[in-house]
Motif scaffolding. Structure first.
Motif, mmCIF file in Angstrom:
data_model
loop_
_atom_site.group_PDB
_atom_site.id
_atom_site.type_symbol
_atom_site.label_atom_id
_atom_site.label_comp_id
_atom_site.label_asym_id
_atom_site.label_seq_id
_atom_site.Cartn_x
_atom_site.Cartn_y
_atom_site.Cartn_z
ATOM 1 N N PRO A 117 28.330 52.918 39.790
ATOM 2 C CA PRO A 117 29.583 52.203 39.506
ATOM 3 C C PRO A 117 29.661 50.876 40.264
ATOM 4 C CG PRO A 117 29.987 54.138 40.885
ATOM 5 C CD PRO A 117 28.546 54.187 40.503
ATOM 6 N N PRO A 118 30.441 49.905 39.747
ATOM 7 C CA PRO A 118 30.523 48.585 40.379
ATOM 8 C C PRO A 118 31.252 48.594 41.714
ATOM 9 C CG PRO A 118 32.004 48.731 38.492
ATOM 10 C CD PRO A 118 31.182 49.969 38.479
ATOM 11 N N PHE A 119 31.902 49.701 42.044
ATOM 12 C CA PHE A 119 32.550 49.859 43.358
ATOM 13 C C PHE A 119 32.651 51.353 43.636
ATOM 14 C CE2 PHE A 119 35.833 49.305 40.106
ATOM 15 C CZ PHE A 119 36.590 50.468 40.264
ATOM 16 N N PRO A 120 32.730 51.729 44.915
ATOM 17 C CA PRO A 120 32.820 53.155 45.231
ATOM 18 C C PRO A 120 34.168 53.740 44.798
ATOM 19 C CG PRO A 120 32.666 51.808 47.250
ATOM 20 C CD PRO A 120 32.694 50.875 46.103
ATOM 21 N N VAL A 121 34.130 54.924 44.239
ATOM 22 C CA VAL A 121 35.353 55.626 43.855
ATOM 23 C C VAL A 121 35.842 56.369 45.093
ATOM 24 C CG1 VAL A 121 36.336 57.404 42.367
ATOM 25 C CG2 VAL A 121 34.612 55.827 41.460
ATOM 26 N N GLU A 122 36.795 55.761 45.799
ATOM 27 C CA GLU A 122 37.265 56.340 47.062
ATOM 28 C C GLU A 122 38.713 55.936 47.299
ATOM 29 O OE1 GLU A 122 34.557 54.626 49.857
ATOM 30 O OE2 GLU A 122 35.392 52.606 49.649
ATOM 31 N N GLU A 123 39.377 56.710 48.156
ATOM 32 C CA GLU A 123 40.773 56.423 48.497
ATOM 33 C C GLU A 123 40.888 55.095 49.230
ATOM 34 O OE1 GLU A 123 43.664 59.137 49.667
ATOM 35 O OE2 GLU A 123 42.482 60.935 49.237
ATOM 36 N N GLU A 124 42.087 54.481 49.079
ATOM 37 C CA GLU A 124 42.408 53.233 49.783
ATOM 38 C C GLU A 124 41.266 52.218 49.639
ATOM 39 O OE1 GLU A 124 43.561 54.216 53.764
ATOM 40 O OE2 GLU A 124 45.137 55.571 53.094
ATOM 41 N N SER A 125 40.869 52.010 48.409
ATOM 42 C CA SER A 125 39.747 51.114 48.105
ATOM 43 C C SER A 125 40.012 49.699 48.616
ATOM 44 C CB SER A 125 39.518 51.072 46.593
ATOM 45 O OG SER A 125 38.520 50.141 46.269
ATOM 46 N N LYS A 126 38.980 49.098 49.187
ATOM 47 C CA LYS A 126 39.074 47.711 49.662
ATOM 48 C C LYS A 126 38.553 46.732 48.590
ATOM 49 C CE LYS A 126 40.524 48.774 53.852
ATOM 50 N NZ LYS A 126 40.913 50.169 53.576
ATOM 51 N N THR A 127 38.136 47.282 47.445
ATOM 52 C CA THR A 127 37.628 46.443 46.366
ATOM 53 C C THR A 127 38.748 45.570 45.812
ATOM 54 O OG1 THR A 127 36.066 48.181 45.771
ATOM 55 C CG2 THR A 127 36.461 46.481 44.116
ATOM 56 N N LYS A 128 38.445 44.328 45.450
ATOM 57 C CA LYS A 128 39.457 43.423 44.898
ATOM 58 C C LYS A 128 40.098 44.031 43.656
ATOM 59 C CE LYS A 128 37.921 38.903 46.510
ATOM 60 N NZ LYS A 128 37.428 37.563 46.124
ATOM 61 N N GLU A 129 41.413 43.823 43.542
ATOM 62 C CA GLU A 129 42.158 44.432 42.448
ATOM 63 C C GLU A 129 41.638 43.976 41.084
ATOM 64 O OE1 GLU A 129 46.786 45.485 41.599
ATOM 65 O OE2 GLU A 129 46.323 43.360 41.849
ATOM 66 N N GLU A 130 41.225 42.707 40.958
ATOM 67 C CA GLU A 130 40.741 42.210 39.665
ATOM 68 C C GLU A 130 39.554 43.029 39.168
ATOM 69 O OE1 GLU A 130 41.382 40.335 42.277
ATOM 70 O OE2 GLU A 130 43.013 39.022 41.604
ATOM 71 N N LEU A 131 38.629 43.368 40.081
ATOM 72 C CA LEU A 131 37.455 44.151 39.685
ATOM 73 C C LEU A 131 37.873 45.583 39.335
ATOM 74 C CD1 LEU A 131 34.376 44.230 39.338
ATOM 75 C CD2 LEU A 131 34.194 44.891 41.753
ATOM 76 N N ARG A 132 38.775 46.128 40.132
ATOM 77 C CA ARG A 132 39.227 47.500 39.861
ATOM 78 C C ARG A 132 39.946 47.599 38.523
ATOM 79 N NH1 ARG A 132 42.949 49.221 42.731
ATOM 80 N NH2 ARG A 132 43.474 47.536 44.165
ATOM 81 N N LEU A 133 40.750 46.561 38.185
ATOM 82 C CA LEU A 133 41.478 46.602 36.915
ATOM 83 C C LEU A 133 40.546 46.378 35.724
ATOM 84 C CD1 LEU A 133 44.787 44.745 37.828
ATOM 85 C CD2 LEU A 133 44.468 47.187 37.392
ATOM 86 N N LYS A 134 39.463 45.635 35.924
ATOM 87 C CA LYS A 134 38.480 45.459 34.851
ATOM 88 C C LYS A 134 37.827 46.803 34.495
ATOM 89 C CE LYS A 134 34.330 42.848 33.565
ATOM 90 N NZ LYS A 134 33.305 41.884 33.997
ATOM 91 N N TYR A 135 37.584 47.616 35.525
ATOM 92 C CA TYR A 135 37.001 48.952 35.328
ATOM 93 C C TYR A 135 38.061 50.004 35.652
ATOM 94 C CZ TYR A 135 32.535 46.461 35.362
ATOM 95 O OH TYR A 135 31.496 45.607 35.077
#
Length: 600
Positions: A117-135
């Motif tokens: 996955p393009p970012f780890p699936v974990e609580e309190e993600s530090k991934t940018k919201e734009e990337l999370r909303l794309k996926y």
């Protein structure tokens, strides 16, 4: 290679297994969270919407092919595991709901493989919201988001249960309706069958629910999708959900009573929080005077103080000019902030300017008794002393003042009060402070439209004692309107509705509508009122906002499955998008590519 689940049936979700099941054989299915290969033993964290359980694969417990397969598992593979529940061999993991047990795998099937996955699936993600909303489909696997959406589902279910027991009927109203713009912009839907005509998506079911009262349904509710084409912020979306209700043969106290009991029920059942009843009530005027806001946060003090009398006759031009123009001078006391560096105070001044202030006057009371001020040289010693006393200033305090028209002063100090509370960490998310705001102004003056507009909507009942002023002094008329506010956020609002023709005509007149214009917009409702209409009132909550506060989130995007971003687009589906020319021709529409506008 993905395998079939033929012959397997899930017996439990991951965290439904406990030490009470030790010795049992269970079948679990879910996603691989982590896979740790220690040589002769493999530890796997298996995740589903309920949480995580540890599975162990050991040579001898599972066949060689199954053990080899387990070693190739990666994050987000979907698997089925058949195994025996055992007491955890290592130390108990207190942080996990299943920390006392583990599953010794006997059988493994890989139901679906997954790319990294393009970012780890974990609580309190530090991934940018734009990337999370794309996926977003991956983002929604995160346990914290799943808990939020499960909470939302529970709130909706409990709302239905409570209102049904209170005699409400759930009735759906149309999504394709007539555009009646009064407030936010409507989303429009072109009609193929009626070329050149448009439906308006509902900003609320307001008119329909009033018609239902005319139809004798007595108590209506709906968990309704609503649409507003307006600029977004943390607690706004172009499409949102309301808990909408309307009641017949009631007045303000009846609506408040049923809603207080519903709020107490929801917060008790969902959070285990007791809401003390009755909830505090405060008039709009008191809220503005004390907090500079009609949605005051009562978790902390720092109230506004009107110091107009204390500075009357002073020579400081900022104060003098404001008072001469019919405005006021008000201040707040930020306790213990007297030592705030000048740079930080300057940032507060800039912040105040964003809310319409021309500037911000301050007095910083130092611990050693000295005073730093932006305007002391324009004041007499006794005037400064009176000003400090008016705000109960003590050494170590920071006093901030705004001077202008009342609306500007309220906006500036109301916003500043909240900003200081954030900086001083006074906002406790564990505390829930409700307040009803009542007796709103019926009308507010729009400089843009050069007329009065309805503060709520054109069907809000004026206070009976204020009715004589609707023609002579419309701006002073109070409404039978009420908002429920929680921790500085408006959860919902409503009003008693006008049900007499003569009062409704006076209201339209005050809004600058001719009888013809009123009929053009609301004719079907006005016609319905000719055939016997009961006194009625209602209220609507923002379900998204309510769940956001219950879940202690800062944005409603964290409690909506597939939200939009600031420009009202969806990063995942790329909506809105272009449509082909055939569809446009069917609708009688043509796109002006140069201007980016739609024309018939």
């Amino acid at each position: 290679m993905a395998e079939s689940m033929k012959g397997l049936k899930r017996t439990h979700r991951c965290t439904e297994v406990s030490k009470a099941n030790i010795g049992e054989t269970v079948t679990l299915m879910g996603w691989v969270q982590k896979n740790r290969n220690k040589g002769g033993i493999i530890f796997l964290d298996l995740r589903d919407r309920s949480g995580i359980v540890q599975v162990i694969f050991e040579e001898g417990s599972i066949d060689a092919a199954g053990f080899e397969k387990a070693g190739r598992l990666r994050s987000e593979f979907v698997v089925a595991v058949v195994g025996k529940v055992e007491a955890r061999s290592g130390a108990v993991n207190e942080k996990m709901a299943t920390g006392e047990i583990e599953i010794r795998a006997k059988q493994l099937r890989v139901l679906s493989e997954a790319e990294t996955p393009p970012f780890p699936v974990e609580e309190e993600s530090k991934t940018k919201e734009e990337l999370r909303l794309k996926y977003r489909y991956l983002d929604l696997r995160r346990p914290d988001l799943q808990r939020n959406l499960m909470m939302r589902s529970r709130v909706a279910m409990l709302t239905r249960r409570f209102l049904e027991e209170e005699g409400f009927l759930e009735i759906e109203t149309p999504v394709l309706g007539k555009s009646t713009p009064e407030g936010a912009r409507d989303y429009l839907v072109p009609s193929r069958v009626h070329p050149g005509n448009f439906y308006g998506l509902p900003q609320s079911p307001q008119l329909y629910k009033q018609l239902l009262m005319c139809s004798g349904y007595d108590r209506y509710f709906q968990i309704a999708k609503c649409f507003r084409d307006e600029d977004l912020r943390a607690d706004r979306q172009p499409e949102f959900t309301q808990i909408d209700m309307e009641l017949s043969f009631v007045d303000v106290d009846d609506v408040i009573d049923v809603n207080e009991r519903m709020l107490a029920y929801l917060f008790r059942e969902v959070l285990g929080v007791e809401v003390p009843l009755p909830i505090q009530r405060m008039t709009w005027q008191e809220a503005m005077d004390r907090f500079g806001s009609d949605k005051p946060d009562l978790r902390f003090g720092m109230e506004l103080t009107d110091v107009s009398e204390a500075v009357k006759g002073c020579e400081f031009a900022v104060f003098k000019n404001a008072l001469e123009a019919g405005g006021s001078v008000r201040g707040i006391n930020a306790k213990g902030q007297g030592g705030m560096p000048r740079k930080k105070i300057d940032k507060l001044v800039d912040y105040a300017k964003d809310y319409g202030a021309k500037g911000l006057a301050y007095i910083a009371l130092q611990e050693d008794g000295s005073v730093k001020s932006s305007f002391a040289k324009f004041m007499k010693e006794e005037e400064m002393a009176g000003l400090i006393a008016a705000l109960e200033g003590k050494p170590g305090d920071l006093l901030l003042f705004a001077a202008d028209k009342n609306k500007v002063v309220w906006d500036v100090l109301g916003a500043l009060r909240l900003e200081l509370a954030r900086q001083m960490e006074l906002l406790d998310k564990e505390e829930y402070r409700f307040v009803w705001i009542t007796e709103f102004p019926l009308l507010e003056w729009s400089e843009e439209q050069n007329r009065f507009t309805a503060m709520h909507h054109p069907f809000t009942m004026p206070m009976e004692e204020d009715l004589p002023m609707i023609k002579t002094n419309p701006g002073a008329v109070r409404a039978k309107a009420y908002d429920i506010v929680l921790n500085g956020t408006e959860l919902g609002g409503g009003s008693v509705r006008i049900f007499q023709n003569d009062v409704q005509e006076m209201m339209f007149e005050a809004l600058g509508f001719t009888k013809e214009e009123a009929y053009e917009r609301f004719g079907f409702l006005l016609d319905a009122f000719k055939y016997g209409v009961p006194p009625h009132a209602g209220l609507a909550y923002g379900l998204d906002r309510m769940v956001m506060l219950m879940a202690k989130e800062d944005s409603i995007r964290d409690v909506i499955a597939f939200p939009k971003v600031k420009d009202a687009s969806c990063l995942m589906t790329q909506a809105p998008g272009e449509v082909d020319e055939v569809q446009l021709r069917e609708l009688g529409l043509k796109i002006d590519r140069a201007e980016g506008q739609t024309e018939q």
